[in-house]
Design an enzyme around this catalytic site. Structure first.
Site, PDB file in Angstrom:
ATOM      1  N   TYR A   7       6.746  15.613 114.995  1.00  0.00           N
ATOM      2  CA  TYR A   7       5.989  14.982 116.070  1.00  0.00           C
ATOM      3  C   TYR A   7       5.067  13.895 115.540  1.00  0.00           C
ATOM      4  O   TYR A   7       4.508  14.042 114.455  1.00  0.00           O
ATOM      5  CB  TYR A   7       5.128  16.018 116.808  1.00  0.00           C
ATOM      6  CG  TYR A   7       4.280  15.362 117.867  1.00  0.00           C
ATOM      7  CD1 TYR A   7       4.826  15.078 119.109  1.00  0.00           C
ATOM      8  CD2 TYR A   7       2.978  14.957 117.599  1.00  0.00           C
ATOM      9  CE1 TYR A   7       4.073  14.431 120.077  1.00  0.00           C
ATOM     10  CE2 TYR A   7       2.227  14.312 118.564  1.00  0.00           C
ATOM     11  CZ  TYR A   7       2.783  14.049 119.799  1.00  0.00           C
ATOM     12  OH  TYR A   7       2.042  13.398 120.743  1.00  0.00           O
ATOM     13  N   TRP A  39       3.179   9.696 116.175  1.00  0.00           N
ATOM     14  CA  TRP A  39       3.390   8.266 116.326  1.00  0.00           C
ATOM     15  C   TRP A  39       3.914   7.745 114.999  1.00  0.00           C
ATOM     16  O   TRP A  39       3.981   8.461 114.019  1.00  0.00           O
ATOM     17  CB  TRP A  39       2.083   7.563 116.683  1.00  0.00           C
ATOM     18  CG  TRP A  39       1.656   7.807 118.094  1.00  0.00           C
ATOM     19  CD1 TRP A  39       1.521   9.023 118.705  1.00  0.00           C
ATOM     20  CD2 TRP A  39       1.311   6.821 119.061  1.00  0.00           C
ATOM     21  NE1 TRP A  39       1.100   8.839 119.999  1.00  0.00           N
ATOM     22  CE2 TRP A  39       0.959   7.503 120.246  1.00  0.00           C
ATOM     23  CE3 TRP A  39       1.239   5.428 119.045  1.00  0.00           C
ATOM     24  CZ2 TRP A  39       0.557   6.834 121.410  1.00  0.00           C
ATOM     25  CZ3 TRP A  39       0.837   4.765 120.187  1.00  0.00           C
ATOM     26  CH2 TRP A  39       0.509   5.458 121.351  1.00  0.00           C
TER      27      TRP A  39
HETATM   28  N1  LIG Z   1      -8.542   3.515 120.243  1.00  0.00           N
HETATM   29  C1  LIG Z   1      -7.622   4.489 120.447  1.00  0.00           C
HETATM   30  N2  LIG Z   1      -7.020   4.611 121.647  1.00  0.00           N
HETATM   31  C2  LIG Z   1      -6.115   5.606 121.846  1.00  0.00           C
HETATM   32  C3  LIG Z   1      -5.737   6.501 120.808  1.00  0.00           C
HETATM   33  C4  LIG Z   1      -6.402   6.358 119.556  1.00  0.00           C
HETATM   34  O1  LIG Z   1      -6.149   7.116 118.601  1.00  0.00           O
HETATM   35  N3  LIG Z   1      -7.324   5.351 119.407  1.00  0.00           N
HETATM   36  N4  LIG Z   1      -4.792   7.481 121.036  1.00  0.00           N
HETATM   37  C5  LIG Z   1      -3.889   7.305 122.178  1.00  0.00           C
HETATM   38  C6  LIG Z   1      -3.209   8.546 122.552  1.00  0.00           C
HETATM   39  S1  LIG Z   1      -1.895   9.075 121.615  1.00  0.00           S
HETATM   40  C7  LIG Z   1      -3.513   9.250 123.676  1.00  0.00           C
HETATM   41  S2  LIG Z   1      -2.586  10.603 124.126  1.00  0.00           S
HETATM   42  C8  LIG Z   1      -4.614   8.849 124.554  1.00  0.00           C
HETATM   43  C9  LIG Z   1      -5.479  10.050 124.907  1.00  0.00           C
HETATM   44  O2  LIG Z   1      -6.234   9.802 126.033  1.00  0.00           O
HETATM   45  P1  LIG Z   1      -7.359  10.854 126.433  1.00  0.00           P
HETATM   46  O3  LIG Z   1      -6.927  12.216 126.082  1.00  0.00           O
HETATM   47  O4  LIG Z   1      -7.729  10.626 127.849  1.00  0.00           O
HETATM   48  O5  LIG Z   1      -8.529  10.343 125.471  1.00  0.00           O
HETATM   49  P2  LIG Z   1      -9.807  11.012 124.775  1.00  0.00           P
HETATM   50  O6  LIG Z   1     -10.541   9.878 124.147  1.00  0.00           O
HETATM   51  O7  LIG Z   1      -9.402  12.107 123.889  1.00  0.00           O
HETATM   52  O8  LIG Z   1     -10.647  11.603 125.975  1.00  0.00           O
HETATM   53  C10 LIG Z   1     -11.166  10.754 126.969  1.00  0.00           C
HETATM   54  C11 LIG Z   1     -12.548  11.188 127.351  1.00  0.00           C
HETATM   55  O9  LIG Z   1     -12.522  12.417 128.073  1.00  0.00           O
HETATM   56  C12 LIG Z   1     -13.820  12.952 128.012  1.00  0.00           C
HETATM   57  N5  LIG Z   1     -13.786  14.403 128.153  1.00  0.00           N
HETATM   58  C13 LIG Z   1     -13.519  15.319 127.192  1.00  0.00           C
HETATM   59  N6  LIG Z   1     -13.609  16.568 127.701  1.00  0.00           N
HETATM   60  C14 LIG Z   1     -13.946  16.438 128.997  1.00  0.00           C
HETATM   61  C15 LIG Z   1     -14.176  17.372 130.045  1.00  0.00           C
HETATM   62  O10 LIG Z   1     -14.084  18.590 129.900  1.00  0.00           O
HETATM   63  N7  LIG Z   1     -14.494  16.850 131.264  1.00  0.00           N
HETATM   64  C16 LIG Z   1     -14.591  15.524 131.483  1.00  0.00           C
HETATM   65  N8  LIG Z   1     -14.881  15.126 132.707  1.00  0.00           N
HETATM   66  N9  LIG Z   1     -14.385  14.631 130.517  1.00  0.00           N
HETATM   67  C17 LIG Z   1     -14.062  15.073 129.284  1.00  0.00           C
HETATM   68  C18 LIG Z   1     -14.366  12.587 126.648  1.00  0.00           C
HETATM   69  O11 LIG Z   1     -15.724  12.196 126.774  1.00  0.00           O
HETATM   70  C19 LIG Z   1     -13.436  11.516 126.171  1.00  0.00           C
HETATM   71  O12 LIG Z   1     -14.066  10.371 125.644  1.00  0.00           O
HETATM   72  O13 LIG Z   1      -5.422   7.861 123.926  1.00  0.00           O
HETATM   73  C20 LIG Z   1      -4.642   6.784 123.391  1.00  0.00           C
HETATM   74  N10 LIG Z   1      -5.528   5.710 123.059  1.00  0.00           N
HETATM   75  N1  LIG Z   2      -8.606  17.893 118.031  1.00  0.00           N
HETATM   76  C1  LIG Z   2      -7.739  17.050 118.596  1.00  0.00           C
HETATM   77  N2  LIG Z   2      -6.549  16.839 118.008  1.00  0.00           N
HETATM   78  C2  LIG Z   2      -5.680  15.977 118.561  1.00  0.00           C
HETATM   79  C3  LIG Z   2      -5.973  15.273 119.743  1.00  0.00           C
HETATM   80  C4  LIG Z   2      -7.232  15.542 120.374  1.00  0.00           C
HETATM   81  O1  LIG Z   2      -7.559  14.993 121.453  1.00  0.00           O
HETATM   82  N3  LIG Z   2      -8.100  16.398 119.747  1.00  0.00           N
HETATM   83  N4  LIG Z   2      -5.075  14.384 120.272  1.00  0.00           N
HETATM   84  C5  LIG Z   2      -3.660  14.607 119.970  1.00  0.00           C
HETATM   85  C6  LIG Z   2      -2.804  13.485 120.357  1.00  0.00           C
HETATM   86  S1  LIG Z   2      -2.892  12.977 121.987  1.00  0.00           S
HETATM   87  C7  LIG Z   2      -1.896  12.918 119.516  1.00  0.00           C
HETATM   88  S2  LIG Z   2      -0.749  11.791 120.135  1.00  0.00           S
HETATM   89  C8  LIG Z   2      -1.812  13.305 118.101  1.00  0.00           C
HETATM   90  C9  LIG Z   2      -1.527  12.119 117.169  1.00  0.00           C
HETATM   91  O2  LIG Z   2      -1.126  12.560 115.930  1.00  0.00           O
HETATM   92  P1  LIG Z   2      -0.089  11.721 115.045  1.00  0.00           P
HETATM   93  O3  LIG Z   2       0.757  10.862 115.908  1.00  0.00           O
HETATM   94  O4  LIG Z   2       0.617  12.677 114.168  1.00  0.00           O
HETATM   95  O5  LIG Z   2      -1.098  10.811 114.198  1.00  0.00           O
HETATM   96  P2  LIG Z   2      -0.894   9.412 113.451  1.00  0.00           P
HETATM   97  O6  LIG Z   2      -2.060   9.298 112.532  1.00  0.00           O
HETATM   98  O7  LIG Z   2      -0.676   8.322 114.422  1.00  0.00           O
HETATM   99  O8  LIG Z   2       0.414   9.648 112.572  1.00  0.00           O
HETATM  100  C10 LIG Z   2       1.442   8.715 112.456  1.00  0.00           C
HETATM  101  C11 LIG Z   2       1.937   8.684 111.015  1.00  0.00           C
HETATM  102  O9  LIG Z   2       3.124   7.878 110.963  1.00  0.00           O
HETATM  103  C12 LIG Z   2       3.057   7.088 109.776  1.00  0.00           C
HETATM  104  N5  LIG Z   2       3.961   5.920 109.927  1.00  0.00           N
HETATM  105  C13 LIG Z   2       3.693   4.698 110.393  1.00  0.00           C
HETATM  106  N6  LIG Z   2       4.803   3.933 110.360  1.00  0.00           N
HETATM  107  C14 LIG Z   2       5.794   4.680 109.848  1.00  0.00           C
HETATM  108  C15 LIG Z   2       7.178   4.444 109.562  1.00  0.00           C
HETATM  109  O10 LIG Z   2       7.748   3.383 109.797  1.00  0.00           O
HETATM  110  N7  LIG Z   2       7.882   5.473 109.028  1.00  0.00           N
HETATM  111  C16 LIG Z   2       7.321   6.680 108.764  1.00  0.00           C
HETATM  112  N8  LIG Z   2       8.081   7.625 108.218  1.00  0.00           N
HETATM  113  N9  LIG Z   2       6.011   6.921 109.027  1.00  0.00           N
HETATM  114  C17 LIG Z   2       5.273   5.944 109.564  1.00  0.00           C
HETATM  115  C18 LIG Z   2       1.596   6.740 109.649  1.00  0.00           C
HETATM  116  O11 LIG Z   2       1.273   6.321 108.346  1.00  0.00           O
HETATM  117  C19 LIG Z   2       0.935   8.067 110.061  1.00  0.00           C
HETATM  118  O12 LIG Z   2       0.724   8.898 108.948  1.00  0.00           O
HETATM  119  O13 LIG Z   2      -3.027  13.956 117.708  1.00  0.00           O
HETATM  120  C20 LIG Z   2      -3.363  15.052 118.548  1.00  0.00           C
HETATM  121  N10 LIG Z   2      -4.469  15.787 117.950  1.00  0.00           N
HETATM  122 MO   LIG Z   3      -1.321  11.204 122.232  1.00  0.00          MO
END
Ligand SMILES: Nc1nc2c(c(=O)[nH]1)N[C@H]1C(S)=C(S)[C@@H](COP(=O)(O)OP(=O)(O)OC[C@H]3O[C@@H](n4cnc5c(=O)[nH]c(N)nc54)[C@H](O)[C@@H]3O)O[C@H]1N2
Ligand SMILES: Nc1nc2c(c(=O)[nH]1)N[C@H]1C(S)=C(S)[C@@H](COP(=O)(O)OP(=O)(O)OC[C@H]3O[C@@H](n4cnc5c(=O)[nH]c(N)nc54)[C@H](O)[C@@H]3O)O[C@H]1N2
Ligand SMILES: [Mo]
Length: 757
Positions: free
Chosen positions: A98, A100
């Site tokens: 799993y 990105w």
């Molecule tokens: N810059 C940046 N942007 C991203 C990502 C990143 O790594 N960096 N990751 C991307 C990915 S993969 C995803 S899935 C999305 C995730 O998108 P989300 O899951 O929506 O993003 P988060 O920043 O984890 O949470 C959004 C906000 O929800 C609020 N929150 C937390 N718990 C609660 C609660 O119980 N109640 C309420 N009302 N609010 C709460 C927090 O204050 C938080 O800042 O973001 C994407 N966008």
């Molecule tokens: N506590 C907590 N944990 C969370 C979350 C949260 O809200 N709270 N949010 C969750 C969410 S929404 C998400 S989506 C996950 C994200 O978790 P991940 O998607 O696992 O995190 P990334 O750091 O984006 O990992 C991507 C990896 O791919 C590698 N990569 C980049 N390009 C390439 C390529 O071309 N080939 C290969 N082989 N590798 C490459 C990068 O170097 C990096 O190590 O985390 C989750 N974890």
């Molecule tokens: Mo995500």
């Protein structure tokens, strides 16, 4: 999407698209990343694995590596895959991989590893995502769709022009709209919110953090995890003051009556009144009453961020949000209704492209075994155990080989100490990554990948008009290879080269995928440039479906455009979910008390509620060593935001370091004092690279500030087993000891063959 300038094999500058309204600050991490010391320079194998052969081993993450040639690496990998397949069968390979990776339709790492493993006879796969683990299981039961809730959501233009009242649970955090799967050419969220206000629209943001909304808004901060109670309180006001739209509920929904018995307390003796919701959430009763009345008298859009479902009972917030919007009766009307994921990703609110995108076929997986993605540690630790999932009973397979390409479990998974114990179980762990991430350091076979900056690809995504030719910006770093070439070489040794490559080089695949895509568009009457012209021009603008309203078609004609649910309607009560008989997810949305929340028992020992949200300064753990991410660190540690009252009570100030801990683990973090948050809430984003003080100890303190050493490894419910990493209770203390140096970005010790004899 950006243009890069480069010199001497390194990126020196990035330039977003001219028309981008609000370019991503995360781009600032890219210059200097290609030749960073954390790059994996060449193939490597863990010393213990090389010397003793495959087998369970708790030295992972605490061993030296041996540099090997590509020939050796290819041989070792092919031999080990063959051994595992012949001895244990394909089910023993976990290819769930799993996460990105990087932009680009062809070099997409997961697609590559899945296609490769399918050619070998398949693998145990994972289902759902960390992003929307609970939503993706509940929403198909309730509205018959999951991803369409985002990709066909009401567009920002329609919201800006029509919404009078935006009630945003989780806010609309613009920081998250930096990001979209596959790249994004424009970031319109901020401007849309400004336009809505300029028109006289009002915004209510409901979140523990004030800056989840930028610009003027009414900020309500219920205690984290209590949103479903607040929504129920609002619904109770609507129902008891006869402000709900019974015609909409009768025509477009099923099961409102069953839900109403619960809402009014007829089924359990507890009316879910505003007073009841106030007692749970800490919001004033009158605030809830007033908001409900205001919602009923305006064109109201109820939105729920994905974070609200990344918790225990995560199914309930989107289900209840949709139920609340159904009671308001505005679903399918421009600017009214429901939205999920605004401010979670750039995609919601952007117009979709109405045809398929170029896609690398992954082939067919003959192995049917799967696990919910966030059950990875459970699966590795407990082969043979049962797991409940969406009405089924799954049996965890006995995994011997884990093959990871794209994704970093040390970023995404909960309870890292437990994850490390789980990763000690298999015989072999293979990791492809460009960087020495903690996951790469826990591998036995390390495959150095190129980044998207070093190869040719085609980038595009569902909700963006641009198809982009990605030209390599720099030559390949050191001895890194494209994942495709690695898989092709191993496939050759295993006798499945033809199946995997179909006789094409990666360049030939790009032309092939492009031509195939041209075929789809031609049948839709769209003319496209030749591949060569596209490649020289650099991009092609596709048409998009503008002005969408979520479920607009359904509203217009519920008979001609029924939902893909058993009733064809919105299921406020789901017979199917009810039939599963889960006590943690009954047939209608309901309030369940979480484990990790301030009103619970655990808060006596761990009195602060940590929000582990997405980092503003990077994408997950990627390029944590980049300039934007590093500029935010405090004494090299990930920043933790504390309310002034909390900082005062613990005797800490801006710039200090604290130890954050609970019964699962601990980490250091750097203090930033901020009054824009609910007291007793602390915020520490994910993504600091896990950096144990003592790598031999799975319970060791992380010196750097990775919150997943603290989070609980439990699924959202028996229905989805979705990720619950967003919330965790913690305690903090001032850290006065000598600060241990950050070593997360240093490569492990790599020895040469001569030294090991
Ligand atoms: N810059 C940046 N942007 C991203 C990502 C990143 O790594 N960096 N990751 C991307 C990915 S993969 C995803 S899935 C999305 C995730 O998108 P989300 O899951 O929506 O993003 P988060 O920043 O984890 O949470 C959004 C906000 O929800 C609020 N929150 C937390 N718990 C609660 C609660 O119980 N109640 C309420 N009302 N609010 C709460 C927090 O204050 C938080 O800042 O973001 C994407 N966008
Ligand atoms: N506590 C907590 N944990 C969370 C979350 C949260 O809200 N709270 N949010 C969750 C969410 S929404 C998400 S989506 C996950 C994200 O978790 P991940 O998607 O696992 O995190 P990334 O750091 O984006 O990992 C991507 C990896 O791919 C590698 N990569 C980049 N390009 C390439 C390529 O071309 N080939 C290969 N082989 N590798 C490459 C990068 O170097 C990096 O190590 O985390 C989750 N974890
Ligand atoms: Mo995500």
């Amino acid at each position: 999407m950006f243009r890069a300038s480069a010199a001497d094999g390194e990126i020196t500058g990035v330039h977003p698209d001219r028309n981008d309204a609000n370019p991503s600050p995360v781009l600032g991490n890219i210059p200097g990343s290609v030749r960073h010391r954390s790059r994996i320079a060449g193939p490597a194998v863990r010393r213990g694995w090389l010397e003793n052969g495959p087998g369970p081993c708790d030295l992972r993450g605490n061993d030296e590596f041996v540099a090997v040639s590509w020939d050796e690496l290819t041989d070792l990998l092919a031999t080990e895959l063959r051994r595992v397949v012949d001895t244990f069968g394909n089910e023993a390979i976990y290819g769930g991989s799993y996460g990105w990776a990087s932009a680009g339709r062809f070099h997409h790492a997961q697609s590559q590893v899945h296609r490769f493993l399918n050619c070998l006879g398949g693998y145990t796969r994972s289902v759902d995502s960390y992003s929307t683990g609970a939503t993706s299981v509940i929403m198909p039961h309730v509205v018959g769709a999951h991803w369409k809730m985002f990709s066909r959501s009401t567009s920002w233009d329609v919201i800006a022009a029509n919404t009078d009242l935006l009630v945003a649970f989780g806010g609309v955090p613009v920081k998250n709209t930096s990001i979209n799967h596959g790249g994004t050419s424009n970031h319109p969220t901020q401007d849309a919110l400004t336009a809505l206000r300029a028109r006289g629209g009002k915004i209510v943001t409901i979140s523990p953090l004030r800056d989840d909304m930028t610009g003027a808004a009414t900020w309500l901060a219920p205690i984290p995890g209590s949103d479903v109670a607040v929504m129920l309180g609002l619904a109770h006001v609507l129902a008891t003051e006869n402000l709900h739209d019974t015609a909409f509920l009768d025509t477009y929904c099923t099961g409102y009556d069953r839900f109403e018995r619960y809402l009014l307390g007829h089924s359990d003796g507890i009316p879910k009144s505003a007073a009841w919701a106030s007692g749970i959430s800490g919001l004033a009763e009158q605030t809830i009453v007033d908001l409900a009345r205001e919602m009923a008298s305006h064109r109201t859009l109820v939105t729920v961020t994905w974070s609200l479902q990344r918790v225990k009972s995560g199914e309930q917030a989107p289900w209840m949000g949709l139920t609340l919007a159904s009671m308001l009766g505005q679903i399918g009307i421009p600017g009214g209704g429901f939205g999920h994921g605004y401010g979670s990703m750039n995609e919601p609110g952007l117009a979709p492209v109405p045809y398929p995108l170029p896609t690398l076929p992954q082939g067919i997986n003959p192995v049917s075994t799967f696990v919910p993605v966030a059950a990875v540690s459970d699966m590795l630790l407990h082969p043979g155990d049962e797991c409940r999932y969406n009405g089924r009973r799954l049996t965890y397979p006995d995994i011997k080989l884990v093959h990871w390409a794209g994704g970093n479990p040390f970023h995404h998974h909960q309870d890292i100490g437990r994850l490390r114990r789980a990763l000690a179980r298999p015989d072999t762990i293979v990791v492809h990554d460009p960087y020495w991430t903690p996951m790469a350091k826990h591998a036995d076979i390390v495959v150095p990948s190129t980044t998207s900056l070093e190869r040719s690809d085609i980038s595009c995504t569902r909700n963006d008009p641009l198809l982009v030719a990605m030209h390599p910006a720099v030559p390949r770093f050191a001895d890194a290879r494209d994942d495709y070439d690695t898989f092709a070489a191993v496939a050759e040794k295993l006798g499945v080269a033809e199946e995997f490559t179909e006789g094409r080089t990666s360049g030939e695949w790009l032309r092939h995928l492009y031509r195939q895509w041209q075929g789809y568009l031609a049948s839709a009457g769209v003319t496209t440039p030749t591949f060569d012209d596209f490649w020289v021009d650099g991009s092609f603008r596709m048409s998009t479906e503008d002005g969408l309203t979520l479920l607009g078609d359904y509203r217009k004609d519920p008979v001609a455009a029924p939902l893909r649910t058993p009733s064809g309607k919105i299921e406020i009560f789901s017979e199917v979910v009810d039939g599963f008989g889960y006590d943690d997810c009954v047939g209608h949305p309901a309030w369940y008390e979480p484990d990790e929340w301030l009103n619970g028992e655990r808060a006596e020992a761990f009195p602060l509620h940590l929000i582990a949200n997405q980092p503003r300064t990077r994408l997950h753990g990627q390029l944590d060593h980049g300039a934007t991410s590093q500029a935010s660190k405090v004494q090299g540690r990930e920043p933790i935001r504390l309310h002034p009252a909390v900082a005062g009570a613990y005797g800490v100030a801006d710039g200090d370091v604290v130890r954050v801990f609970n019964d699962r683990g601990s980490c250091l973090a750097g203090v930033v004092v901020d009054d824009g948050m609910l007291e007793r809430v602390v915020q520490l984003s994910t993504g600091a690279w896990y950096d144990p003080e003592d790598p031999s100890d799975t319970a060791s303190m992380c010196k750097h500030g990775n919150p997943n050493v603290l989070t609980a490894d439990v699924g959202a419910s028996s229905l989805s087993h979705g990720c619950t990493g967003q919330h965790v209770l913690v305690q903090i203390e001032r850290y006065d000891g000598e600060l241990p140096p950050i070593t997360a970005f240093d490569p492990p010790t790599i020895v040469t063959r001569t030294r090991i004899g």
